[in-house]
Design an enzyme around this catalytic site. Structure first.
Site, PDB file in Angstrom:
ATOM      1  N   HIS A  10       4.197  15.935  -6.169  1.00  0.00           N
ATOM      2  CA  HIS A  10       4.616  15.852  -4.903  1.00  0.00           C
ATOM      3  C   HIS A  10       3.621  16.204  -3.706  1.00  0.00           C
ATOM      4  O   HIS A  10       4.170  16.652  -2.820  1.00  0.00           O
ATOM      5  CB  HIS A  10       6.066  16.351  -4.473  1.00  0.00           C
ATOM      6  CG  HIS A  10       6.893  15.788  -5.596  1.00  0.00           C
ATOM      7  ND1 HIS A  10       8.206  16.757  -6.086  1.00  0.00           N
ATOM      8  CD2 HIS A  10       7.215  14.304  -5.877  1.00  0.00           C
ATOM      9  CE1 HIS A  10       8.916  16.169  -6.214  1.00  0.00           C
ATOM     10  NE2 HIS A  10       8.387  15.017  -6.888  1.00  0.00           N
TER      11      HIS A  10
HETATM   12  C1  LIG Z   1       4.092  10.469 -11.397  1.00  0.00           C
HETATM   13  C2  LIG Z   1       4.790  11.102 -10.346  1.00  0.00           C
HETATM   14  C3  LIG Z   1       6.184  11.878 -10.884  1.00  0.00           C
HETATM   15  C4  LIG Z   1       7.172  11.734  -9.573  1.00  0.00           C
HETATM   16  N1  LIG Z   1       8.351  11.639  -9.285  1.00  0.00           N
HETATM   17  C5  LIG Z   1       8.818  11.398  -7.902  1.00  0.00           C
HETATM   18  C6  LIG Z   1       9.867  11.256  -7.850  1.00  0.00           C
HETATM   19  O1  LIG Z   1      11.172  11.029  -8.465  1.00  0.00           O
HETATM   20  N2  LIG Z   1      10.975  11.310  -6.759  1.00  0.00           N
HETATM   21  C7  LIG Z   1       9.831  11.291  -4.815  1.00  0.00           C
HETATM   22  O2  LIG Z   1      10.808  11.144  -4.404  1.00  0.00           O
HETATM   23  N3  LIG Z   1       8.483  11.088  -5.358  1.00  0.00           N
HETATM   24  C8  LIG Z   1       8.134  11.377  -6.954  1.00  0.00           C
HETATM   25  N4  LIG Z   1       7.035  11.292  -6.364  1.00  0.00           N
HETATM   26  C9  LIG Z   1       5.680  11.291  -5.505  1.00  0.00           C
HETATM   27  C10 LIG Z   1       5.957  10.078  -5.110  1.00  0.00           C
HETATM   28  O3  LIG Z   1       5.857   9.255  -5.240  1.00  0.00           O
HETATM   29  C11 LIG Z   1       4.724  10.400  -3.234  1.00  0.00           C
HETATM   30  O4  LIG Z   1       5.159  11.667  -2.797  1.00  0.00           O
HETATM   31  C12 LIG Z   1       4.757   8.845  -2.896  1.00  0.00           C
HETATM   32  O5  LIG Z   1       4.539   8.059  -3.821  1.00  0.00           O
HETATM   33  C13 LIG Z   1       3.015   9.422  -1.909  1.00  0.00           C
HETATM   34  O6  LIG Z   1       3.022   7.700  -1.538  1.00  0.00           O
HETATM   35  P1  LIG Z   1       1.719   7.010  -0.366  1.00  0.00           P
HETATM   36  O7  LIG Z   1       1.655   6.363  -0.034  1.00  0.00           O
HETATM   37  O8  LIG Z   1       1.358   9.108   0.487  1.00  0.00           O
HETATM   38  O9  LIG Z   1       0.450   8.020  -1.791  1.00  0.00           O
HETATM   39  P2  LIG Z   1       0.785   6.734  -3.010  1.00  0.00           P
HETATM   40  O10 LIG Z   1       2.017   6.376  -2.705  1.00  0.00           O
HETATM   41  O11 LIG Z   1       0.304   7.758  -4.328  1.00  0.00           O
HETATM   42  O12 LIG Z   1      -0.351   5.830  -2.607  1.00  0.00           O
HETATM   43  C14 LIG Z   1      -1.890   5.723  -2.801  1.00  0.00           C
HETATM   44  C15 LIG Z   1      -2.061   4.415  -2.820  1.00  0.00           C
HETATM   45  O13 LIG Z   1      -3.536   3.759  -2.216  1.00  0.00           O
HETATM   46  C16 LIG Z   1      -4.424   3.718  -3.765  1.00  0.00           C
HETATM   47  N5  LIG Z   1      -5.866   4.073  -3.346  1.00  0.00           N
HETATM   48  C17 LIG Z   1      -6.063   5.463  -3.250  1.00  0.00           C
HETATM   49  N6  LIG Z   1      -7.624   5.689  -3.052  1.00  0.00           N
HETATM   50  C18 LIG Z   1      -7.773   4.040  -2.732  1.00  0.00           C
HETATM   51  C19 LIG Z   1      -9.415   3.901  -2.226  1.00  0.00           C
HETATM   52  N7  LIG Z   1      -9.917   4.442  -2.041  1.00  0.00           N
HETATM   53  N8  LIG Z   1      -9.368   2.592  -2.002  1.00  0.00           N
HETATM   54  C20 LIG Z   1      -8.606   2.109  -2.627  1.00  0.00           C
HETATM   55  N9  LIG Z   1      -7.046   2.166  -2.531  1.00  0.00           N
HETATM   56  C21 LIG Z   1      -6.890   3.835  -2.910  1.00  0.00           C
HETATM   57  C22 LIG Z   1      -3.689   4.193  -4.965  1.00  0.00           C
HETATM   58  O14 LIG Z   1      -4.288   3.256  -5.773  1.00  0.00           O
HETATM   59  C23 LIG Z   1      -2.269   4.399  -4.438  1.00  0.00           C
HETATM   60  O15 LIG Z   1      -1.616   2.767  -4.771  1.00  0.00           O
HETATM   61  C24 LIG Z   1       5.972  11.320  -8.315  1.00  0.00           C
HETATM   62  C25 LIG Z   1       4.482  11.132  -8.096  1.00  0.00           C
HETATM   63  C26 LIG Z   1       3.853  11.058  -9.371  1.00  0.00           C
HETATM   64  C27 LIG Z   1       2.469  10.555  -9.663  1.00  0.00           C
END
Ligand SMILES: Cc1cc2nc3c(=O)[nH]c(=O)nc-3n(C[C@H](O)[C@H](O)[C@H](O)COP(=O)(O)OP(=O)(O)OC[C@H]3O[C@@H](n4cnc5c(N)ncnc54)[C@H](O)[C@@H]3O)c2cc1C
Length: 519
Positions: free
Chosen positions: A457
Site C-alpha cells: 500500500h
Molecule cells: C498486489 C497488490 C495487492 C493490493 N491489495 C489491495 C487491496 O486488496 N485493497 C486495496 O484497497 N488496495 C490494495 N492494494 C493497493 C492499491 O491497489 C493501490 O493503492 C492503488 O492501486 C494505487 O493506485 P494508483 O493509481 O496510485 O497507482 P496504480 O494503480 O499502481 O497505477 C499506476 C499506473 O501507472 C502506470 N505507469 C507507471 N509508470 C508509468 C510510465 N512511466 N508510463 C506509463 N504508465 C506508467 C502503471 O503501469 C499503472 O497502471 C494492493 C496493491 C497491490 C500491488
C-alpha cells in the site's frame, strides 16, 4: 490498438489533457474528465489494456481470487534488508532475502492485481490529513466522493448505490465458508465485536471483508470506470506506451516525452503513475531534490525536496499453520473475513491499528496475514539515473520505527490467542511460523523482522501540503508546486497513509480532483 493523437487535428477551443498511467486513479480521471465533450483526454499506460477481460492473457487480471504474483508487474524490489532465514514463510517471497514491491502494469494498475479489499478510509484518517494541512479534505468533503465510487447493496446513508464499482460481502446466505465464519467466531471468543459492515460507522471488529469483486471477477478501475468511457470519441487510450518525462516551457508543462522519444503535446498533464511511477517521472522531468537532479545532470524546473520522500506502507507478516484439509474443505474463495483491531487489545478504546486476515491458498495450510495499518516508519523512492527503463531505488523502511515493531508483535501474539480459540480448534494444527519455539517478545520481534513483508500500500511520495513545507510536492488540488498545468493525482499525494488498504482512498482522490478540474 495504439493510436497517436495528432495536435494538428485539435480544434482551437478544445482542451487536451494527458493522463499518464491508467491505474486506480488514472482510469477514474480519464473516465470523469472525458465526460466533458469539450475535453480531449489521452490516457497513456505502460502496460496492456484489455478491452475484453475474458481473453486468456488477462486471466490473472480478471480472476479476483488470484493476487500478488502476476504477469502484469513492474518487477520492483525493495532495498530493505531481509535476512535469509530457513524459517521465513515462503508465501509472497519471490526469493529468500528479497522483498518484492508489487505494482500492476496494466490498465487498472494496482486495482487489476490487488486483493479487492474495498475498505474505505476512516474519519480519523481524514482528520489526520486535515491536521497536516490538507484542510479541504475533511471527512464531510470526501464522503460524497467515496459514495460516488461504490454500488454497495448493504445500503444505508453511509453508502453509495449508484457508483461504477460493485461491493460484495460473503455472508451465510451467499457462500461464506464455515472456516471463515469460524474465524469470526474465534475473534468474538477473544472479545472482539462482530460487525456486518466494516465500512460502517465503527470500522472495527470481525466480519466480512467488503470486496470489489463480482462472481469472482475483479472490479478494477479499468473494468468499471474505463469501460464506461471507452467508446467516447474524445478519449484515446495508448497502451503499452511508457512515459519518460514531462515536457516544459519554462515551468509550464506542455506535454510529455515517451520512452521512444516521441513528444505528445497537451494543455494539461496529470501524472497518475502511482507512488513509484509518479515521483520517478517528476525527477526525470527536473522536479525534485536539487542535489539528486544535479548529480544526474537533470536541469532543475522546480526544486522540491519532498519528491520521493515520506513513502508510507503497511508492514505485514504471514502467520502460517498446518490445517486440516478435510475440515477446511473448499479453498476458494480464499479471502472472505477479517479482523480490524487495536494493538491495545480487544478491550482497548485506542484507534484500531492492526488487521488480521485469514487465507487458504493451498491444501493443509492456513495463513493469517497480520498487518500494521497505522505505521510511523517512512521510506523513500529515487531514480538511479535519467534512464526511464532503469528501476528506481525503493526503500520501504518497514518497521524502522521501533513502535511499529512493538505493535506488530502485539498483533502476532494476539492472533495466536484467536487461532487457539475453540471455534478454530477443528481446523488448525501446528504453528509453522513464527513456530512454537518462538515465545517471548524478543524472539517474536526477531522473527517478525526476518519475515517482514508488505501489505503493498505505498503512498505519500508526492505529498499534498502547503508550498514551503519541506515535504510538500502538490497543492490540495494536485497541482505540482512551482509549475503550471501539471498535477499529480494518485496514491502518492496522500499526506499520510490511511489505516486501510489504499485503493478506495486513491479512487476517492481521483474522483474529487477530477471534479475540481471540471469546475
Ligand atoms: C498486489 C497488490 C495487492 C493490493 N491489495 C489491495 C487491496 O486488496 N485493497 C486495496 O484497497 N488496495 C490494495 N492494494 C493497493 C492499491 O491497489 C493501490 O493503492 C492503488 O492501486 C494505487 O493506485 P494508483 O493509481 O496510485 O497507482 P496504480 O494503480 O499502481 O497505477 C499506476 C499506473 O501507472 C502506470 N505507469 C507507471 N509508470 C508509468 C510510465 N512511466 N508510463 C506509463 N504508465 C506508467 C502503471 O503501469 C499503472 O497502471 C494492493 C496493491 C497491490 C500491488
Amino acid at each position: 490498438m495504439t493510436t497517436t493523437p495528432s495536435s494538428a487535428q485539435q480544434a482551437p477551443s478544445r482542451r487536451r489533457v494527458i493522463v499518464v498511467g491508467g491505474g486506480s486513479a488514472g482510469c477514474v480521471m480519464a473516465s470523469r474528465l472525458s465526460e466533458d465533450p469539450e475535453t480531449d483526454v489521452v490516457l497513456v499506460e505502460a502496460g496492456p489494456d484489455y478491452e475484453d477481460i475474458d481473453e486468456p492473457a488477462a486471466d490473472n487480471v480478471r480472476n479476483a481470487w488470484l493476487f500478488g504474483f502476476t504477469s502484469h508487474d513492474w518487477g520492483y524490489v525493495s532495498d530493505d534488508h531481509i535476512p535469509e532465514s530457513s524459517n521465513t514463510p515462503d508465501f509472497a517471497i519471490v526469493e529468500q532475502g528479497v522483498l518484492p514491491v508489487f505494482a500492476g502494469k496494466v490498465t487498472g494498475g494496482g486495482s487489476s492485481v490487488n486483493a479487492t479489499n474495498a475498505l474505505q478510509p476512516t474519519k480519523l484518517d481524514m482528520d489526520r490529513w486535515v491536521g497536516l494541512g490538507a484542510t479541504d479534505w475533511t471527512w464531510d468533503e470526501v464522503l460524497p466522493y467515496l459514495q460516488k465510487i461504490e454500488n454497495d447493496p448493504i445500503g444505508g446513508e453511509r453508502h453509495g448505490s449508484e457508483g461504477y464499482v460493485p461491493v460484495h460481502r460473503w455472508t451465510a446466505d451467499n457462500g461464506l465458508r464455515p472456516f471463515m465464519q469460524a474465524f469470526v467466531d474465534a475473534c468474538a471468543e477473544q472479545g472482539h465485536p462482530v460487525t456486518a459492515d466494516l465500512n460502517g460507522d465503527s470500522q472495527r471488529g470481525a466480519g466480512p471483508v467488503p470486496l470489489n469483486q463480482r462472481d469472482g471477477v475483479r472490479q478494477s478501475s479499468a473494468v468499471t470506470y474505463l469501460k464506461a468511457a471507452r467508446d467516447r470519441p474524445n478519449l484515446t487510450i495508448l497502451d503499452d506506451v511508457q512515459v519518460d518525462r514531462v515536457l516544459f516551457d519554462g515551468t509550464r508543462a506542455t506535454g510529455i516525452v515517451l520512452v521512444s522519444g516521441e513528444e505528445l503535446l497537451a494543455d494539461e498533464v496529470v501524472l497518475s503513475a502511482g507512488s513509484i511511477g509518479s515521483p520517478a517521472i517528476l525527477m526525470r522531468s527536473g522536479v525534485g531534490p536539487k542535489p539528486l537532479l544535479d548529480d544526474l545532470g537533470i536541469e532543475v524546473v522546480s526544486e522540491l525536496d519532498g519528491v520521493g520522500q515520506k513513502l508510507g506502507d503497511h508492514p505485514l507478516v504471514y502467520m502460517t499453520y498446518e490445517a486440516d484439509a478435510d475440515a477446511i474443505g473448499e479453498l476458494l474463495p480464499p479471502l472472505q473475513t477479517m479482523l480490524v483491531f487495536s494493538s491495545g487489545g480487544p478491550e482497548s478504546d485506542l484507534e484500531p491499528d492492526l488487521h488480521a486476515i485469514p487465507f487458504t491458498l493451498q491444501p493443509g495450510l492456513m495463513i493469517v496475514a497480520v498487518g500494521l495499518v497505522r505505521p510511523l516508519s517512512m521510506g523513500s523512492v529515487s531514480i538511479r539515473s535519467r534512464d526511464p527503463l532503469e528501476k528506481p531505488r525503493i526503500l520501504l523502511n518497514l518497521m524502522h520505527h521501533p513502535d511499529d515493531l512493538k505493535r506488530l508483535v502485539a498483533g502476532v501474539a494476539h492472533v495466536r490467542e484467536i487461532v487457539a480459540s475453540p471455534s478454530l480448534e477443528k481446523y488448525v494444527g501446528a504453528e509453522l511460523w513464527p513456530g512454537p519455539d518462538v515465545v517471548d517478545r524478543g524472539d517474536i520481534s526477531r522473527a517478525v523482522l526476518e519475515a517482514k513483508n508488505t501489505y503493498v500500500h505505498m503512498v505519500s511520495t508526492c505529498s499534498m501540503g502547503d508550498p514551503g513545507l519541506p515535504w510538500a510536492v502538490v497543492g490540495q488540488d494536485g497541482t505540482v508546486h512551482g509549475t503550471q498545468n501539471l498535477r499529480v493525482v494518485d496514491a502518492s499525494i496522500m499526506p499520510v497513509i490511511p489505516s486501510v488498504p489504499t485503493n478506495f482512498t486513491t479512487m476517492m482522490i481521483a474522483e474529487r480532483c477530477a471534479a475540481l478540474m471540471r469546475q
